[in-house]
Enzyme design. Structure first.
Site, mmCIF file in Angstrom:
data_model
loop_
_atom_site.group_PDB
_atom_site.id
_atom_site.type_symbol
_atom_site.label_atom_id
_atom_site.label_comp_id
_atom_site.label_asym_id
_atom_site.label_seq_id
_atom_site.Cartn_x
_atom_site.Cartn_y
_atom_site.Cartn_z
ATOM 1 N N SER A 1 0.875 -1.165 0.000
ATOM 2 C CA SER A 1 0.000 0.000 0.000
ATOM 3 C C SER A 1 0.914 1.218 0.000
ATOM 4 O O SER A 1 1.738 1.368 0.901
ATOM 5 C CB SER A 1 -0.872 -0.031 1.257
ATOM 6 O OG SER A 1 -1.950 0.877 1.143
ATOM 7 N N GLU A 2 0.795 2.084 -1.012
ATOM 8 C CA GLU A 2 1.844 3.108 -1.177
ATOM 9 C C GLU A 2 1.854 4.157 -0.067
ATOM 10 O O GLU A 2 2.815 4.903 0.067
ATOM 11 C CB GLU A 2 1.782 3.765 -2.559
ATOM 12 C CG GLU A 2 0.575 4.622 -2.840
ATOM 13 C CD GLU A 2 -0.464 3.869 -3.660
ATOM 14 O OE1 GLU A 2 -0.561 2.631 -3.501
ATOM 15 O OE2 GLU A 2 -1.169 4.519 -4.442
ATOM 16 N N ASN A 3 0.791 4.207 0.739
ATOM 17 C CA ASN A 3 0.832 5.115 1.876
ATOM 18 C C ASN A 3 1.682 4.564 3.025
ATOM 19 O O ASN A 3 1.828 5.227 4.046
ATOM 20 C CB ASN A 3 -0.579 5.463 2.363
ATOM 21 C CG ASN A 3 -1.431 4.248 2.635
ATOM 22 O OD1 ASN A 3 -1.302 3.217 1.990
ATOM 23 N ND2 ASN A 3 -2.304 4.342 3.615
ATOM 24 N N SER B 1 8.514 3.815 0.951
ATOM 25 C CA SER B 1 7.465 3.195 0.152
ATOM 26 C C SER B 1 7.765 3.331 -1.341
ATOM 27 O O SER B 1 7.595 2.394 -2.116
ATOM 28 C CB SER B 1 6.118 3.845 0.475
ATOM 29 O OG SER B 1 5.081 3.169 -0.178
#
Lengths: 217, 220
Positions: free
Chosen positions: B48-50, B90
């Site tokens: 999840s890029e967050n 990330s």
């Protein structure tokens, strides 16, 4: 040295026309009490560097609604229709930056780097006005560092020396922003005495942090 | 097929592309549905890029944690073995080639593998978010979308007309009408969706399709 100060002290550090980095991803990891204070104070003409403008009633979205931002540097504004409206009407200048490039530009700003080379944006409008360099046969864009007058962070826990621990996915942009501004303020849920945070558990060393304030919780 | 069936078919077919041990980033919307169709014997690590890996399904009502959300701000969970990290890390993971595949939607995709999915000038400018980093950095870029836009307008084109998200980045296009591989020679139709003919697919496509000699029915 005890870095805990009042919310009022924190708000005095943010004034008209400043460049401000604000942590958070769609409002998660954004210092809501400080943002609410900025809305109340009515500080204006801010240049805000943040991942996004969250929602109209959450996080940085509230500063958008009150038209306190003159220029925004962000990766995504889609969840707050008012940002797009202000951009299209020419009321707010918006510079859209790929998210990884934004994160790395802030990191570079805090790490004393003159910029970095990334393949992201090659062949797109992101490359407009940027220097292209070829390294080992591959094209890269030269992206420049970002810095700010003030960074506003959200952490879960701090000790009085300003050592920070973040919560889960609320970490996001906060650690880089802690390094890239002249004055760094962290809003935290909990403040403990020096020595109560295991040095191995510190996510942002307190040397970066100038002031800590308690959030609502 | 109604819209729901089309979307499920696409998500199911994309799920078959994912291999055991792959680190995968799923875009918001239909790509997110792919997670529901990954076979039980295939372990995929969702990024999840967050800021975390091992993203899990939505929590039970009442169990939401406001600090665990996906990149669309929806409450999710983190599986055992997961890890949180900051946004710079990330995207180091994403750009650094540590993500095996990304699955995204598209407004337009063309025969050179160009992808446009982040803005319509003058209309919709949500921003690119992490999409440009993902299509550039992931080892494989899979487009999951309905074959045409509202009214049947072509989305698969000879050349994209909208501002690009990435140049020459798309590897595979999965729609309800078929599975199309982007190659140096052009778009190769490898599989055909249930109930469609090659002619149907070609008529719904704005670029010339090369028909694979082993063309088969879409397997889901």
């Amino acid at each position: 040295m005890d870095k805990e100060k009042s919310l009022k002290d924190a708000l005095e550090k943010v004034n008209d026309g400043m460049t401000v980095m604000i942590g958070g991803f769609l409002g998660v990891g954004t210092p809501e009490a400080i943002v609410d204070g900025l809305v109340e104070k009515g500080v204006k003409d801010l240049t805000v560097i943040a991942n996004d403008t969250a929602f109209p009633d959450k996080g940085i979205g509230k500063l958008i609604i009150k038209k306190q931002i003159k220029k925004l540097i962000a990766s995504h504004i889609g969840t707050n229709p008012e940002t797009g409206r202000q951009m299209n009407e020419g009321e707010t200048e918006v510079e859209l930056v790929p998210q990884g490039t934004l994160a790395e530009s802030i990191r570079a700003g805090g790490a004393g780097l003159g910029g970095f080379l990334t393949p992201v944006g090659i062949g797109t409008i992101v490359e407009q006005g940027k220097k292209k360099l070829e390294v080992n046969g591959k094209e890269y864009l030269l992206e420049l560092p970002l810095k700010a007058d003030v960074a506003l962070l959200k952490a879960k826990k701090a000790d009085r020396a300003g050592n920070l621990i973040y919560s889960k996915s609320a970490r996001n942009f906060n650690p880089m922003m802690a390094t890239a501004a002249d004055f760094v303020i962290a809003e935290v849920d909990e403040i403990v005495e020096i020595g109560e945070i295991d040095p191995d558990a510190v996510m942002t060393p307190g040397i970066y942090v100038d002031m800590i304030v308690r959030g609502d919780k | 097929m109604d819209k729901k069936q089309r979307r499920e078919l696409i998500a199911k077919r994309v799920a078959k592309e994912l291999k055991d041990g792959d680190v995968v980033n799923l875009g918001i919307g239909m790509p997110t549905m792919v997670a529901d169709f990954i076979p039980e014997d295939v372990e995929v690590i969702l990024q999840s890029e967050n800021g975390f890996v091992n993203l899990g399904p939505a929590p039970e009502p009442g169990q939401e944690d406001p600090d665990i959300v996906n990149a669309g701000a929806a409450p999710v969970t983190i599986k055992p073995g997961g890890a949180f990290f900051d946004s710079a890390e990330s995207f180091a993971i994403i750009r650094g080639g540590h993500v095996a595949a990304t699955v995204l939607g598209a407004l337009e995709v063309d025969e050179k593998g160009n992808l446009a999915n982040w803005m319509i000038p003058g209309k919709m400018v949500p921003g690119m978010g992490g999409a440009m980093d993902l299509v550039t950095g992931a080892k494989r870029c899979i487009v999951a979308m309905e074959h045409t836009a509202k009214g049947g307008a072509h989305k698969i084109l000879k050349e994209c007309t909208l501002p690009l998200t990435g140049r020459g980045v798309v590897d595979l296009i999965v729609t309800e009408m078929g599975v199309i591989e982007v190659t140096d020679k052009g778009l190769v139709l490898k599989e055909i969706g249930p109930g469609f003919t090659v002619e149907d697919v070609q008529n719904a496509t704005g670029a010339e399709l090369i028909i694979d000699e082993n063309l088969k029915e879409m397997e889901v």
